[in-house]
Design a protein around this motif. Structure first.
Motif, short mmCIF file in Angstrom:
data_model
loop_
_atom_site.label_atom_id
_atom_site.label_comp_id
_atom_site.label_asym_id
_atom_site.label_seq_id
_atom_site.Cartn_x
_atom_site.Cartn_y
_atom_site.Cartn_z
N ALA A 47 -5.31 7.31 6.12
CA ALA A 47 -6.35 6.52 5.49
C ALA A 47 -6.87 7.25 4.26
CB ALA A 47 -7.47 6.30 6.48
N HIS A 48 -7.35 6.47 3.27
CA HIS A 48 -7.91 7.07 2.07
C HIS A 48 -9.42 7.18 2.20
CE1 HIS A 48 -4.11 7.04 0.27
NE2 HIS A 48 -4.04 5.75 0.03
N ILE A 49 -9.97 8.28 1.65
CA ILE A 49 -11.43 8.38 1.65
C ILE A 49 -11.98 7.40 0.63
CG2 ILE A 49 -11.56 10.71 2.55
CD1 ILE A 49 -11.86 11.75 -0.23
N GLY A 52 6.79 7.06 5.50
CA GLY A 52 6.35 7.53 6.81
C GLY A 52 4.89 7.25 7.07
N ALA A 53 4.29 8.13 7.86
CA ALA A 53 2.90 7.94 8.26
C ALA A 53 2.03 7.84 7.01
CB ALA A 53 2.45 9.10 9.12
N HIS A 54 1.10 6.91 7.03
CA HIS A 54 0.27 6.70 5.85
C HIS A 54 -1.17 6.88 6.26
CE1 HIS A 54 -0.39 5.36 1.82
NE2 HIS A 54 -1.23 4.45 2.22
N GLU A 75 0.82 -1.22 0.00
CA GLU A 75 0.00 0.00 0.00
C GLU A 75 0.85 1.26 0.00
OE1 GLU A 75 -2.17 0.17 3.87
OE2 GLU A 75 -1.03 -1.65 4.23
N PHE A 76 2.16 1.11 0.02
CA PHE A 76 3.03 2.28 0.07
C PHE A 76 3.72 2.58 -1.26
CE2 PHE A 76 3.05 0.10 4.20
CZ PHE A 76 2.37 1.05 4.92
#
Lengths: 299, 464
Positions: free
Chosen positions: B461-463, B457-459, B426-427
């Protein structure tokens, strides 16, 4: 005309606000089932994910936002299991009762000693959970710990039903410890059994029943099994034979079947959570089914 | 003998060392003393902090041990114990309060059959960021993001964009007030407007490298809001979200107008839900009203001389959007499908000036134009997705003398695009995209992109 319009609007929106009962939003089926056990008919439980869904990959769907908006209590696993969707759902819902830090936000992993804390924090290691393995439902003794805390939280948030929640908790806890004793007795022959796992999601189950994990099919947590890694697993199994390979219900068992064709290993599909298999209808039958499937696989 | 030599040596050393030491003024000494004092205090404080942390850790360990022992001894005590279960310790230390930091690396290789400077959608007054970008390798927009809770009442988020031209721009910088009553979520600062579906998402989350033609024609790529927004989700089982925004109206199709009060207004409503375990959907409508003063569209390439069209007036835009997603049992890991479409309709009324070679001529102008796109993305196996998109624009009714410059009869600009991407985690994502755009009777462009998106780094959440 106006009443027809009102009827259409109400029919479309549903009746969330009309219900007088206490609304619980559970992120995964095990907490939904536990909340139902403890809350009985005084609560209305909504479970955000299905048992056949990878709990790591959930989308912030409109239906989840709507349910978080009307929730009186959110029961989450924590330890970053829901980090990919729950913060967004809670922010968009704008329900201040259930924001992290509020009494209406409950994280199960806060009441359980976590295992599997990574020694190396690096995304090159795959999907690592910095605070430890969040799949605590592998061990029914964790359910007991969470149940105690959740019962107290219910009583705190819905003081009108304190006596009801206390009696339900006492009843549940008594049946639960009896059930644990029974499962432990049944599963005693499994102690020391060598297993392979598809995803490193059974840490607590292994710790509870004394299973020995010799290999994982995913080269890194969350990454699809590769042929080169599977070849390594085969080599490991020649040195250290295992009885079975454990697959969670939400995962494809393709890689496990591939392994089973080449070694004398049984593929054991475990429910992983309530509803993961047809037999795992509630919390009790979930562990019952898990133990039975393991015994069958080890035979 | 030896002794005398030693004395002599020592006094020589003293003589050598002496003068500089004496030269050090009292003020210098005082500075050194205070520095040493400060160092000492600093270390004392650090050691105290470390001791406290050690103590706390020991206490935690002891507590965990005793809890574990108690639980092991009596699995699941049936009666509720008197002491309430306490949550395990949270991370301590100042670093725990650092905002979540993320960086997005986004770059591409573009192969365009036509000179991107000639890229123009026939029949439309252009503005904002339009076009396929430059040819060859380019860095795309890299983003740096910081987000954190500020205190119990506010949270903040800032995303800075680093452009390949070595400039820095603030893409988003907003606060959210968490103490509003009745489930209202107020947001303020600079942010992507809640208009439409794609607008709120950052470009690196889009399923295609570039924005749909309708977004480029009507919103100049993406509509950025500088103002305040309030959203409210209805307390019902069915998702219904209402939102309103007012801002300065600086972004295309508006321009800065140096006025008090609101320069633009946006209204939007969204609803959605699930159909069974495997389907979910969302649909929305939105409305934008904004105004322009001398909004410039450089038409030098059309007239072959230094010339610009300037629009002064107001714009109203309507948008209808829907998205439908399918994943077996809601689990998108192995296979999933996404169908998405938006329709935009814009009306503009005002005056259009043609400024050419120092002379300017103005005349009344009005337009009613529309555009849409439809796209489908299919993940056919883990990590691999395939997608198709079709864009079209309708120049509609345009009235005004100046419009003759950019109108090309009733030609409808359109584009077809296909892409395939690989998402190892997912990155990260690598994408290959090919599009064929027919923007005017004489301009067709083959556009090939290879794009990478890496997220460090910080990932967040996706809308949906």
């Amino acid at each position: 005309m106006r009443s027809i319009l009102r009827f259409i609007v109400l029919a479309w929106l549903g009746t969330g606000a009309a219900h007088a009962s206490f609304n619980i939003f559970a992120t995964v089926p095990e907490w939904g089932a536990l909340a139902q056990e403890l809350g009985g008919d005084k609560v209305r439980v909504y479970t955000a994910t299905s048992p056949l869904q990878d709990p790591h990959h959930v989308q912030a769907k409109p239906s989840l936002i709507a349910r978080a908006r009307t929730a009186d209590l959110v029961v989450a696993t924590g330890a970053e299991l829901e980090v990919g969707w729950l913060p967004l759902v809670l922010q968009q819902a704008g329900n201040d009762k259930v924001q992290p830090g509020a009494p209406g936000y409950f994280e199960a992993t806060a009441y359980v000693p976590l295992l599997g804390k990574p020694t190396r924090l690096d995304r090159a290691e795959g999907d690592v959970h910095p605070q430890g393995d969040p799949h605590i439902q592998g061990d029914p003794r964790n359910i007991a710990r969470v149940a105690e805390a959740l019962a107290q939280r219910l009583a705190q948030l819905d003081p009108g039903n304190v006596a009801y929640y206390r009696s339900r908790y006492q009843d549940f806890a008594a049946r639960w410890s009896a059930a644990i004793a029974k499962w432990q007795q049944e599963a005693a022959p499994l102690h020391g059994t060598a297993v392979v796992v598809q995803h490193k999601g059974f840490t607590y189950l292994e710790a509870w029943l004394g299973l020995k994990e010799v290999a994982a099919l995913e080269p890194k947590p969350g990454m699809e099994p590769t042929t080169s890694h599977l070849a390594e697993v085969l080599a490991t199994l020649q040195r250290e034979p295992a009885k079975m390979v454990l697959v969670a219900a939400y995962q494809s068992d393709q890689a496990s079947q591939w392994l089973a064709q080449r070694t004398k290993i049984h593929v054991v599909k475990l429910p992983f959570t309530v509803g993961g298999t047809d037999a795992a209808k509630d919390l009790f039958s979930f562990y019952e089914d898990t133990v039975q499937r393991l015994l069958k696989g080890a035979a | 003998m030896h002794k005398r030599m030693l004395v002599a040596g020592a006094s020589a050393l003293a003589l050598l060392a002496g003068p500089p030491a004496r030269a050090a003024s009292d003020a210098d000494l005082e500075t050194i003393r205070t520095q040493i004092q400060a160092l000492k205090q600093d270390y004392d404080a650090r050691i105290r902090a470390l001791e406290e942390r050690l103590k706390a850790a020991e206490a935690d360990a002891a507590q965990a041990k005793s809890q574990a022992a108690a639980i092991a001894a009596a699995p699941a005590a049936p009666a509720a114990s008197a002491a309430p279960p306490t949550p395990a310790s949270a991370t301590r230390g100042l670093a725990a309060f650092n905002p979540a930091i993320s960086a997005i690396l986004n770059g591409q290789y573009a192969n365009l059959s036509r000179d991107p400077r000639e890229w123009r959608m026939a029949g439309f007054l252009q503005g904002g960021e339009v076009g396929p970008g430059r040819r060859g390798f380019s860095l795309g927009e890299s983003e740096l993001g910081f987000s954190a809770n500020v205190d119990p009442k506010f949270s903040g988020n800032v995303i800075v964009s680093l452009t390949p031209e070595d400039t820095v721009s603030v893409e988003e910088a907003y606060g959210i007030f968490k103490g509003a009553p009745a489930g209202i979520v107020p947001k303020f600062g600079r942010f992507f407007s809640g208009l439409g579906y794609l607008n709120e998402q950052h470009a690196h989350v889009w399923d295609f490298t570039d924005a749909p033609l309708a977004y480029q024609a009507f919103l100049g790529g993406q509509y950025q809001q500088n103002g305040v927004q309030a959203t409210w989700v209805a307390p019902t089982d069915r998702f219904l979200e209402l939102g309103a925004e007012v801002g300065n109206g600086d972004s295309f199709p508006g321009t800065p107008r140096d006025k008090n009060g609101a320069g633009d207004a946006v209204l939007f409503a969204r609803t959605g839900g699930d159909v069974g375990d495997s389907h979910s959907w969302q649909a929305g409508v939105s409305y934008l009203r904004t105004g322009s003063r001398s909004r410039e569209d450089d038409v030098s390439d059309l007239l072959g001389a230094d010339a610009a069209l300037r629009f002064t007036g107001h714009s109203r835009l309507w948008n209808a959007s829907f998205v439908w997603k399918w994943a077996p049992h809601g689990d998108p890991h192995y296979r999933n499908f996404k169908l998405q479409g938006e329709y935009l309709w814009r009306r503009e009324e005002g005056d259009l000036d043609l400024a050419s070679a120092g002379a300017a001529s103005g005349s009344p102008y009005s337009s009613r134009q529309s555009g849409a796109y439809l796209q489908a993305i299919y993940q056919f196996m883990p990590l691999w997705r395939f997608g198709l998109r079709y864009d079209w624009l309708d120049p509609g009714d345009v009235e005004g003398a100046g419009a003759a410059v950019f109108l090309a009869s009733s030609f409808h600009p359109r584009r077809a695009t296909a892409m395939v991407d690989w998402t190892p985690s997912e990155f990260s994502r690598v994408r290959l995209q090919f599009g064929r755009a027919q923007l005017s009777p004489l301009f067709s462009d083959n556009e090939l992109f290879v794009q990478y998106i890496l997220s460090l780094g910080a990932h967040g959440a996706h809308i949906f």
